[in-house]
Design a protein around this motif. Structure first.
Motif, PDB file in Angstrom:
ATOM      1  N   PHE A  38     -34.803 -10.915  34.980  1.00 36.70           N
ATOM      2  CA  PHE A  38     -35.216 -12.329  35.074  1.00 36.70           C
ATOM      3  C   PHE A  38     -34.109 -13.200  34.467  1.00 36.70           C
ATOM      4  CE2 PHE A  38     -39.146  -9.988  35.213  1.00 36.70           C
ATOM      5  CZ  PHE A  38     -39.894 -10.665  36.160  1.00 36.70           C
ATOM      6  N   GLN A  39     -33.918 -14.364  35.083  1.00 37.24           N
ATOM      7  CA  GLN A  39     -32.944 -15.314  34.538  1.00 37.24           C
ATOM      8  C   GLN A  39     -33.664 -16.255  33.582  1.00 37.24           C
ATOM      9  OE1 GLN A  39     -31.126 -17.805  37.503  1.00 37.24           O
ATOM     10  NE2 GLN A  39     -29.320 -18.173  36.240  1.00 37.24           N
ATOM     11  N   VAL A  40     -33.028 -16.537  32.440  1.00 35.62           N
ATOM     12  CA  VAL A  40     -33.608 -17.524  31.525  1.00 35.62           C
ATOM     13  C   VAL A  40     -32.485 -18.226  30.766  1.00 35.62           C
ATOM     14  CG1 VAL A  40     -33.879 -15.984  29.506  1.00 35.62           C
ATOM     15  CG2 VAL A  40     -35.434 -17.933  29.809  1.00 35.62           C
ATOM     16  N   ASP A  41     -32.722 -19.514  30.495  1.00 32.63           N
ATOM     17  CA  ASP A  41     -31.840 -20.277  29.616  1.00 32.63           C
ATOM     18  C   ASP A  41     -32.675 -20.642  28.394  1.00 32.63           C
ATOM     19  OD1 ASP A  41     -30.379 -22.131  28.244  1.00 32.63           O
ATOM     20  OD2 ASP A  41     -30.031 -23.467  29.948  1.00 32.63           O
ATOM     21  N   ILE A  42     -32.356 -20.051  27.239  1.00 35.49           N
ATOM     22  CA  ILE A  42     -33.236 -20.251  26.071  1.00 35.49           C
ATOM     23  C   ILE A  42     -33.186 -21.682  25.542  1.00 35.49           C
ATOM     24  CG2 ILE A  42     -33.112 -17.808  25.377  1.00 35.49           C
ATOM     25  CD1 ILE A  42     -31.537 -18.925  22.832  1.00 35.49           C
ATOM     26  N   THR A  64     -31.863 -11.697  21.450  1.00 37.70           N
ATOM     27  CA  THR A  64     -30.558 -11.424  20.825  1.00 37.70           C
ATOM     28  C   THR A  64     -29.549 -12.517  21.182  1.00 37.70           C
ATOM     29  OG1 THR A  64     -29.864 -10.035  22.694  1.00 37.70           O
ATOM     30  CG2 THR A  64     -30.951  -8.929  20.854  1.00 37.70           C
ATOM     31  N   VAL A  65     -30.059 -13.673  21.624  1.00 38.64           N
ATOM     32  CA  VAL A  65     -29.183 -14.783  22.022  1.00 38.64           C
ATOM     33  C   VAL A  65     -29.205 -15.881  20.967  1.00 38.64           C
ATOM     34  CG1 VAL A  65     -28.757 -16.578  23.745  1.00 38.64           C
ATOM     35  CG2 VAL A  65     -29.636 -14.342  24.463  1.00 38.64           C
ATOM     36  N   GLY A  66     -28.032 -16.397  20.648  1.00 38.51           N
ATOM     37  CA  GLY A  66     -27.908 -17.560  19.766  1.00 38.51           C
ATOM     38  C   GLY A  66     -26.455 -17.958  19.746  1.00 38.51           C
ATOM     39  N   VAL A  67     -26.093 -18.843  20.668  1.00 38.12           N
ATOM     40  CA  VAL A  67     -24.672 -19.194  20.820  1.00 38.12           C
ATOM     41  C   VAL A  67     -24.273 -20.201  19.739  1.00 38.12           C
ATOM     42  CG1 VAL A  67     -22.951 -20.184  22.373  1.00 38.12           C
ATOM     43  CG2 VAL A  67     -24.792 -18.745  23.288  1.00 38.12           C
ATOM     44  N   GLU A  79     -21.541 -32.889  18.515  1.00 37.24           N
ATOM     45  CA  GLU A  79     -21.799 -32.125  19.746  1.00 37.24           C
ATOM     46  C   GLU A  79     -21.800 -30.615  19.467  1.00 37.24           C
ATOM     47  OE1 GLU A  79     -19.798 -31.936  24.153  1.00 37.24           O
ATOM     48  OE2 GLU A  79     -19.196 -33.526  22.790  1.00 37.24           O
ATOM     49  N   GLN A  80     -20.832 -30.168  18.658  1.00 34.04           N
ATOM     50  CA  GLN A  80     -20.778 -28.737  18.316  1.00 34.04           C
ATOM     51  C   GLN A  80     -21.990 -28.330  17.479  1.00 34.04           C
ATOM     52  OE1 GLN A  80     -16.699 -28.952  16.661  1.00 34.04           O
ATOM     53  NE2 GLN A  80     -16.221 -27.236  18.006  1.00 34.04           N
ATOM     54  N   TRP A  81     -22.378 -29.192  16.540  1.00 36.62           N
ATOM     55  CA  TRP A  81     -23.590 -28.903  15.763  1.00 36.62           C
ATOM     56  C   TRP A  81     -24.798 -28.794  16.688  1.00 36.62           C
ATOM     57  CZ3 TRP A  81     -24.658 -27.069  11.184  1.00 36.62           C
ATOM     58  CH2 TRP A  81     -23.741 -27.215  10.142  1.00 36.62           C
ATOM     59  N   MET A  82     -24.924 -29.778  17.600  1.00 33.99           N
ATOM     60  CA  MET A  82     -26.129 -29.812  18.434  1.00 33.99           C
ATOM     61  C   MET A  82     -26.189 -28.613  19.386  1.00 33.99           C
ATOM     62  SD  MET A  82     -27.968 -32.078  17.223  1.00 33.99           S
ATOM     63  CE  MET A  82     -29.302 -31.872  18.379  1.00 33.99           C
ATOM     64  N   SER A  83     -25.046 -28.184  19.930  1.00 33.89           N
ATOM     65  CA  SER A  83     -25.117 -27.042  20.855  1.00 33.89           C
ATOM     66  C   SER A  83     -25.546 -25.776  20.097  1.00 33.89           C
ATOM     67  CB  SER A  83     -23.815 -26.856  21.627  1.00 33.89           C
ATOM     68  OG  SER A  83     -22.848 -26.286  20.816  1.00 33.89           O
ATOM     69  N   THR A  84     -25.105 -25.631  18.847  1.00 30.53           N
ATOM     70  CA  THR A  84     -25.537 -24.470  18.045  1.00 30.53           C
ATOM     71  C   THR A  84     -27.024 -24.578  17.708  1.00 30.53           C
ATOM     72  OG1 THR A  84     -23.318 -24.386  17.090  1.00 30.53           O
ATOM     73  CG2 THR A  84     -25.017 -23.123  15.961  1.00 30.53           C
ATOM     74  N   SER A  87     -29.285 -23.786  20.689  1.00 31.63           N
ATOM     75  CA  SER A  87     -29.351 -22.371  21.075  1.00 31.63           C
ATOM     76  C   SER A  87     -29.925 -21.514  19.941  1.00 31.63           C
ATOM     77  CB  SER A  87     -27.948 -21.889  21.476  1.00 31.63           C
ATOM     78  OG  SER A  87     -28.005 -20.559  21.929  1.00 31.63           O
ATOM     79  N   LYS A  88     -29.180 -21.393  18.844  1.00 31.71           N
ATOM     80  CA  LYS A  88     -29.585 -20.415  17.816  1.00 31.71           C
ATOM     81  C   LYS A  88     -30.843 -20.844  17.056  1.00 31.71           C
ATOM     82  CE  LYS A  88     -27.833 -16.881  14.877  1.00 31.71           C
ATOM     83  NZ  LYS A  88     -26.681 -16.039  14.621  1.00 31.71           N
ATOM     84  N   MET A  89     -31.049 -22.168  16.922  1.00 29.35           N
ATOM     85  CA  MET A  89     -32.241 -22.594  16.180  1.00 29.35           C
ATOM     86  C   MET A  89     -33.393 -22.962  17.126  1.00 29.35           C
ATOM     87  SD  MET A  89     -32.594 -25.386  13.170  1.00 29.35           S
ATOM     88  CE  MET A  89     -33.722 -26.618  13.702  1.00 29.35           C
ATOM     89  N   MET A  90     -33.265 -24.065  17.862  1.00 31.99           N
ATOM     90  CA  MET A  90     -34.410 -24.511  18.678  1.00 31.99           C
ATOM     91  C   MET A  90     -34.715 -23.544  19.813  1.00 31.99           C
ATOM     92  SD  MET A  90     -35.974 -26.850  17.275  1.00 31.99           S
ATOM     93  CE  MET A  90     -37.273 -26.739  18.494  1.00 31.99           C
ATOM     94  N   GLY A  91     -33.658 -22.914  20.384  1.00 31.82           N
ATOM     95  CA  GLY A  91     -33.901 -21.928  21.442  1.00 31.82           C
ATOM     96  C   GLY A  91     -34.840 -20.839  20.943  1.00 31.82           C
ATOM     97  N   GLN A  92     -34.555 -20.343  19.731  1.00 32.44           N
ATOM     98  CA  GLN A  92     -35.379 -19.245  19.185  1.00 32.44           C
ATOM     99  C   GLN A  92     -36.760 -19.739  18.757  1.00 32.44           C
ATOM    100  OE1 GLN A  92     -33.322 -15.645  17.776  1.00 32.44           O
ATOM    101  NE2 GLN A  92     -32.188 -17.079  16.507  1.00 32.44           N
TER     102      GLN A  92
END
Ligand SMILES: NC(=O)c1ccc[n+]([C@@H]2O[C@H](COP(=O)([O-])OP(=O)(O)OC[C@H]3O[C@@H](n4cnc5c(N)ncnc54)[C@H](OP(=O)(O)O)[C@@H]3O)[C@@H](O)[C@H]2O)c1
Length: 202
Positions: A38-42, A64-67, A79-84, A87-92
């Protein structure tokens, strides 16, 4: 045998997690459409919801994803803070927040953090900060989970399999084999612990 959604299965940490989940039915999920069941974007709430609806019944989610972006604090942009963070915080957090609506009774969520929130190194402030946030999240949210659902995080040091990428950034660290980190994922999925940060260090 449990049905486990393994997000990021083709990554280095995903491959490490797989070594500990051999007795279960694994459904793989990740960003690239042709590489996973399955495809997913966290980072997308809609994408996570679609994943859970498409899979149907599942007993556990292992993420196991957290870019993360790497830079000196004084140079790191918003921008760099928000992308992290996305992904690693709000994505999880969203993996758990949305997933708890769909997961089976007594199911479990296992998230990924990393050693850098307890052993800081240069350039890794965003990784360290979001890892710390997720370690705190699992400790606290465990008290609020319904239907016997469990939540833990795995906080490993660098993998032997990733030493060629991170070794230069991490002088004085000792890498561990993916198989050892796989045992931590196994403890989270097959044990009864919840609200725990499972550290794997050399
Ligand atoms: N490697 C280590 O030694 C180590 C140690 C401690 C902690 N960690 C942590 O473990 C996590 C993973 O690291 P890694 O080394 O396994 O990275 P990796 O080898 O680069 O793998 C990253 C995986 O994430 C997937 N991905 C990226 N963005 C995504 C998104 N928005 N939605 C869904 N999937 C996405 C990729 O999918 P595609 O295959 O489709 O590109 C890939 O499978 C990181 O948070 C890292 O800090 C790693």
């Amino acid at each position: 045998m449990k049905t486990i959604i393994l997000i990021g299965a083709n990554g280095k940490m995903g491959q490490a997690a797989l070594t500990g989940l051999g007795k279960h039915k694994i459904i793989t999920a990740g960003r690239s459409a042709d590489s996973y069941d399955f495809q997913v974007d966290i980072t997308s709430e809609a994408s996570l919801r679609k994943l859970y609806e498409d899979v149907g019944h599942f007993d556990a989610v292992v993420n196991t994803v957290g870019v993360c972006e790497y830079a000196n604090f004084t140079k790191m942009t918003e921008e760099q803070w928000m992308s992290t963070i996305l992904s690693k915080m709000m994505g999880q957090i969203n993996i758990v927040r949305i997933g708890q609506e769909y997961i089976a009774d007594k199911g479990s969520f296992t998230l990924i953090t990393g050693i850098l929130n307890t052993k800081p190194i240069p350039f890794a402030i965003a990784d360290a900060t979001t890892s710390g946030a997720i370690d705190t999240f699992v400790k606290c949210v465990a008290f609020e989970m319904p239907r016997g659902i469990r939540v833990n995080s795995i906080n490993p040091t660098v993998l032997e399999e990733a030493w060629d990428v991170y070794g230069e950034m991490m002088p004085g660290f000792e890498p561990v084999p993916g198989k050892l980190v796989g045992k931590a994922f196994e403890r989270s999925v097959d044990g009864f612990i919840t609200g725990q940060v499972i550290f794997v260090d050399a």
